[in-house]
Motif scaffolding. Structure first.
Motif, PDB file in Angstrom:
ATOM      1  N   ASP A 304      39.906  70.159  62.406  1.00 37.47           N
ATOM      2  CA  ASP A 304      40.609  68.918  62.103  1.00 37.47           C
ATOM      3  C   ASP A 304      39.630  67.766  61.903  1.00 37.47           C
ATOM      4  OD1 ASP A 304      42.780  70.503  62.621  1.00 37.47           O
ATOM      5  OD2 ASP A 304      43.306  69.531  64.511  1.00 37.47           O
ATOM      6  N   MET A 305      40.057  66.805  61.105  1.00 36.42           N
ATOM      7  CA  MET A 305      39.333  65.539  60.949  1.00 36.42           C
ATOM      8  C   MET A 305      40.141  64.428  61.611  1.00 36.42           C
ATOM      9  SD  MET A 305      38.328  65.705  56.928  1.00 36.42           S
ATOM     10  CE  MET A 305      39.570  66.897  56.393  1.00 36.42           C
ATOM     11  N   THR A 306      39.462  63.396  62.087  1.00 34.11           N
ATOM     12  CA  THR A 306      40.211  62.258  62.618  1.00 34.11           C
ATOM     13  C   THR A 306      41.001  61.614  61.484  1.00 34.11           C
ATOM     14  OG1 THR A 306      38.438  60.658  62.225  1.00 34.11           O
ATOM     15  CG2 THR A 306      38.445  61.804  64.361  1.00 34.11           C
ATOM     16  N   ALA A 307      42.140  61.089  61.814  1.00 31.86           N
ATOM     17  CA  ALA A 307      42.972  60.443  60.804  1.00 31.86           C
ATOM     18  C   ALA A 307      42.233  59.290  60.133  1.00 31.86           C
ATOM     19  CB  ALA A 307      44.264  59.933  61.446  1.00 31.86           C
ATOM     20  N   GLU A 308      41.493  58.517  60.934  1.00 30.46           N
ATOM     21  CA  GLU A 308      40.822  57.350  60.358  1.00 30.46           C
ATOM     22  C   GLU A 308      39.732  57.751  59.367  1.00 30.46           C
ATOM     23  OE1 GLU A 308      39.109  57.887  64.626  1.00 30.46           O
ATOM     24  OE2 GLU A 308      41.034  58.093  63.573  1.00 30.46           O
ATOM     25  N   PHE A 309      39.019  58.855  59.643  1.00 35.20           N
ATOM     26  CA  PHE A 309      37.985  59.313  58.713  1.00 35.20           C
ATOM     27  C   PHE A 309      38.625  59.787  57.411  1.00 35.20           C
ATOM     28  CE2 PHE A 309      35.456  62.660  56.770  1.00 35.20           C
ATOM     29  CZ  PHE A 309      34.218  62.044  56.653  1.00 35.20           C
ATOM     30  N   TYR A 310      39.653  60.615  57.535  1.00 33.50           N
ATOM     31  CA  TYR A 310      40.317  61.151  56.351  1.00 33.50           C
ATOM     32  C   TYR A 310      40.920  60.034  55.496  1.00 33.50           C
ATOM     33  CZ  TYR A 310      43.791  63.515  53.473  1.00 33.50           C
ATOM     34  OH  TYR A 310      44.553  63.934  52.414  1.00 33.50           O
ATOM     35  N   LEU A 311      41.660  59.135  56.129  1.00 33.45           N
ATOM     36  CA  LEU A 311      42.350  58.081  55.379  1.00 33.45           C
ATOM     37  C   LEU A 311      41.364  57.105  54.751  1.00 33.45           C
ATOM     38  CD1 LEU A 311      45.299  57.414  57.859  1.00 33.45           C
ATOM     39  CD2 LEU A 311      45.420  58.582  55.640  1.00 33.45           C
ATOM     40  N   GLN A 312      40.278  56.772  55.451  1.00 30.54           N
ATOM     41  CA  GLN A 312      39.284  55.875  54.884  1.00 30.54           C
ATOM     42  C   GLN A 312      38.571  56.527  53.702  1.00 30.54           C
ATOM     43  OE1 GLN A 312      36.221  54.526  57.575  1.00 30.54           O
ATOM     44  NE2 GLN A 312      35.550  52.896  56.198  1.00 30.54           N
ATOM     45  N   THR A 313      38.338  57.837  53.802  1.00 29.12           N
ATOM     46  CA  THR A 313      37.701  58.552  52.697  1.00 29.12           C
ATOM     47  C   THR A 313      38.608  58.563  51.470  1.00 29.12           C
ATOM     48  OG1 THR A 313      36.437  59.951  54.215  1.00 29.12           O
ATOM     49  CG2 THR A 313      36.691  60.744  51.969  1.00 29.12           C
ATOM     50  N   VAL A 314      39.885  58.864  51.668  1.00 32.36           N
ATOM     51  CA  VAL A 314      40.838  58.851  50.556  1.00 32.36           C
ATOM     52  C   VAL A 314      40.846  57.481  49.885  1.00 32.36           C
ATOM     53  CG1 VAL A 314      43.296  58.942  49.958  1.00 32.36           C
ATOM     54  CG2 VAL A 314      42.310  60.696  51.444  1.00 32.36           C
ATOM     55  N   ASP A 315      40.924  56.434  50.693  1.00 31.23           N
ATOM     56  CA  ASP A 315      41.008  55.072  50.178  1.00 31.23           C
ATOM     57  C   ASP A 315      39.699  54.629  49.514  1.00 31.23           C
ATOM     58  OD1 ASP A 315      42.052  52.304  49.961  1.00 31.23           O
ATOM     59  OD2 ASP A 315      40.572  51.892  51.523  1.00 31.23           O
ATOM     60  N   THR A 316      38.596  54.793  50.213  1.00 29.01           N
ATOM     61  CA  THR A 316      37.308  54.258  49.776  1.00 29.01           C
ATOM     62  C   THR A 316      36.688  55.047  48.638  1.00 29.01           C
ATOM     63  OG1 THR A 316      36.848  53.402  51.986  1.00 29.01           O
ATOM     64  CG2 THR A 316      34.961  53.727  50.533  1.00 29.01           C
ATOM     65  N   VAL A 317      36.748  56.378  48.748  1.00 23.43           N
ATOM     66  CA  VAL A 317      36.054  57.241  47.790  1.00 23.43           C
ATOM     67  C   VAL A 317      36.924  57.605  46.593  1.00 23.43           C
ATOM     68  CG1 VAL A 317      34.869  59.467  47.494  1.00 23.43           C
ATOM     69  CG2 VAL A 317      34.616  58.170  49.628  1.00 23.43           C
ATOM     70  N   PHE A 318      38.183  57.991  46.861  1.00 25.93           N
ATOM     71  CA  PHE A 318      39.007  58.565  45.797  1.00 25.93           C
ATOM     72  C   PHE A 318      39.979  57.591  45.148  1.00 25.93           C
ATOM     73  CE2 PHE A 318      37.723  62.177  48.430  1.00 25.93           C
ATOM     74  CZ  PHE A 318      37.205  63.022  47.454  1.00 25.93           C
ATOM     75  N   GLN A 319      40.401  56.566  45.872  1.00 25.45           N
ATOM     76  CA  GLN A 319      41.381  55.659  45.296  1.00 25.45           C
ATOM     77  C   GLN A 319      40.766  54.363  44.776  1.00 25.45           C
ATOM     78  OE1 GLN A 319      44.533  55.245  48.291  1.00 25.45           O
ATOM     79  NE2 GLN A 319      45.579  57.029  47.455  1.00 25.45           N
ATOM     80  N   ARG A 320      39.830  53.780  45.531  1.00 22.60           N
ATOM     81  CA  ARG A 320      39.274  52.481  45.103  1.00 22.60           C
ATOM     82  C   ARG A 320      37.826  52.555  44.630  1.00 22.60           C
ATOM     83  NH1 ARG A 320      39.932  47.805  49.068  1.00 22.60           N
ATOM     84  NH2 ARG A 320      39.707  49.307  50.789  1.00 22.60           N
ATOM     85  N   HIS A 321      37.163  53.685  44.807  1.00 25.32           N
ATOM     86  CA  HIS A 321      35.816  53.909  44.261  1.00 25.32           C
ATOM     87  C   HIS A 321      34.857  52.776  44.630  1.00 25.32           C
ATOM     88  CE1 HIS A 321      38.290  56.629  41.863  1.00 25.32           C
ATOM     89  NE2 HIS A 321      38.954  55.587  41.417  1.00 25.32           N
ATOM     90  N   LEU A 322      34.844  52.428  45.900  1.00 28.18           N
ATOM     91  CA  LEU A 322      34.121  51.226  46.317  1.00 28.18           C
ATOM     92  C   LEU A 322      32.602  51.346  46.206  1.00 28.18           C
ATOM     93  CD1 LEU A 322      36.195  49.994  49.405  1.00 28.18           C
ATOM     94  CD2 LEU A 322      36.454  49.446  46.977  1.00 28.18           C
ATOM     95  N   LEU A 323      32.041  52.536  46.490  1.00 31.30           N
ATOM     96  CA  LEU A 323      30.578  52.664  46.460  1.00 31.30           C
ATOM     97  C   LEU A 323      30.006  52.431  45.065  1.00 31.30           C
ATOM     98  CD1 LEU A 323      27.955  53.295  47.982  1.00 31.30           C
ATOM     99  CD2 LEU A 323      28.339  55.720  47.487  1.00 31.30           C
ATOM    100  N   PRO A 324      30.483  53.119  44.026  1.00 32.36           N
ATOM    101  CA  PRO A 324      29.899  52.885  42.698  1.00 32.36           C
ATOM    102  C   PRO A 324      30.206  51.497  42.139  1.00 32.36           C
ATOM    103  CG  PRO A 324      31.793  54.351  42.534  1.00 32.36           C
ATOM    104  CD  PRO A 324      31.481  54.208  43.991  1.00 32.36           C
TER     105      PRO A 324
END
Length: 412
Positions: A304-324
């Motif tokens: 299992d992953m923590t909910a906060e890690f999973y949800l932040q990854t979905v939001d930051t990496v896949f939905q809002r593309h904040l790093l690039p």
């Protein structure tokens, strides 16, 4: 209730699997008997064996790397947990003479599988490097007293472990190799340490099949994350760990949900693979059947992953593309990819990768605007899928030598 319901179902299936395996073992005693009319006994035993294997409960696998061969000599390998934190430990593989080789930190994904998914990666890099790997814990086994863990925590761990590993002979930090999902936090860590002129910033960062910019060639995984609003994930895929686990009360994204998603994406291939396993067993080809079993023993061992890690990854990496986009925030400060100016970057992608599309990892080179072109390299591995980038014969024979050459040419 979601988690408890799954555990009840798993318990029933495990019992059925145990009975099926006993029946298969019994019938296998008669495969060379006149009672095996029309091969019916072999077929039935093989079907029971495949079913039993498919429902068997699995815990955390072992790396089980006992020996490394160097110049014809077989040297014993020792495995040590050299640094521990609530959500993971830093594992170090040593053998006679390993301390004189380039230090390499392999960043394992926190994406539903254990770090042993990278067993083949570690095994291939051992002869030429002093290897460490991030070994993540199953979030359901971390008590609430261990605190939380999100994407920024992953970055914290990487920086702390680079500091723990210490400098090489030239005073710089270890080389880093990130497989898939951790390409993002590893890249962010590199940028943060570069901006701070941290003396132990890595010499190189190799990213393999990483979702740096998922706007490039979106895959089914990317579409799944963008098709629904963030709240949908909060209310539909997050569960509470039941009271009979150490992490009772913790909110998690269950590993078995992640596994079911990956299995459904390639359901046809998995069905063919299980049919091949069945056919091998019927024909008495135990060696080929065991290869299938070994793969699925690892593939189905999930955490299992923590909910906060999973949800932040979905939001930051896949939905809002904040790093690039230069909008990723770490501890109150923006992460600037342009700050990377002396960490050599190698981006590797697989031509047939159906998880991280072509161009997603390569984007790491584009946004590193402060890095000279001579310190950037891109490799697209032909006819290689996602798992083939870091496991299997093409990894061992074609891809690993490129990584080794890159590290050697930037080892100070």
């Amino acid at each position: 209730m979601l988690y408890t319901g799954y555990d009840i179902q798993r318990g029933f299936l495990a019992s059925a699997g145990w009975i099926a395996q006993k029946q298969a073992d019994f019938l296998n005693n008669f495969t060379n008997s006149p009672l095996n009319y029309g091969n019916l006994t072999s077929v039935t035993a093989s079907a029971l064996d495949v079913f039993a294997h498919s429902v068997m409960p699995r815990g955390k696998p072992a790396f089980d790397l006992k020996v490394v061969e160097i110049d014809g000599k077989h040297l014993p390998v020792e495995e040590h947990n050299v640094a521990r934190k609530p959500f993971g430990q830093l594992k170090h593989f040593t053998y006679e003479g390993s301390e004189s080789k380039p230090k390499l930190l392999i960043c394992a994904p926190m994406s539903g599988h254990f770090a042993t998914l990278l067993r083949g990666t570690v095994e291939r890099m051992l002869p030429t490097h002093d290897v460490y790997i991030t070994d993540w814990k199953d979030a359901r086994d971390v008590p609430l007293t261990g605190g939380g863990f999100d994407l920024e925590s992953y970055i914290d761990y990487l920086i702390e472990w680079l500091e723990f590993i210490g400098p090489d002979a030239g005073g710089r930090g270890a080389h880093m190799l990130a497989v898939c999902q951790p390409s993002v936090p590893a890249y962010a860590a590199a940028a943060i340490m570069s901006a701070n002129k941290h003396p132990l910033r890595p010499r190189t960062l190799t990213m393999m099949g990483g979702p740096i910019d998922t706007r490039e060639a979106p895959t089914a995984v990317n579409d799944h994350a963008t098709r629904r609003p963030h709240d949908w994930f909060v209310h539909n895929v997050i569960a509470t760990v039941p009271p009979y686990y150490k992490g009772a009360g913790r909110r998690v994204y269950p590993g078995w949900l992640q596994l079911s998603g990956f299995m459904s994406m390639n359901l046809g291939n998995h069905m063919i693979s299980h049919w091949s396993m069945f056919s091998n067993l019927v024909e008495g080809d135990g060696e080929s059947a065991d290869r299938h079993k070994d793969f699925y023993d690892e593939y189905r061992a999930v955490c299992d992953m923590t909910a906060e890690f999973y949800l932040q990854t979905v939001d930051t990496v896949f939905q809002r593309h904040l790093l690039p986009k230069g909008e990723f925030n770490y501890r109150g400060k923006l992460v600037d990819p342009g700050a990377i100016d002396d960490i050599a970057l190698l981006a590797i992608e697989g031509e047939r990768d159906d998880i991280s599309g072509i161009g997603q990892t390569k984007a790491a080179l584009t946004i590193a605007t402060g890095l000279p072109d001579a310190m950037k390299q891109y490799h697209m591995a032909p006819e290689v899928g996602h798992y083939g980038i870091f496991n299997g014969s093409k990894w061992r024979e074609k891809i690993a030598p490129i990584v080794e050459d890159w590290i050697l040419s930037h080892n100070g």
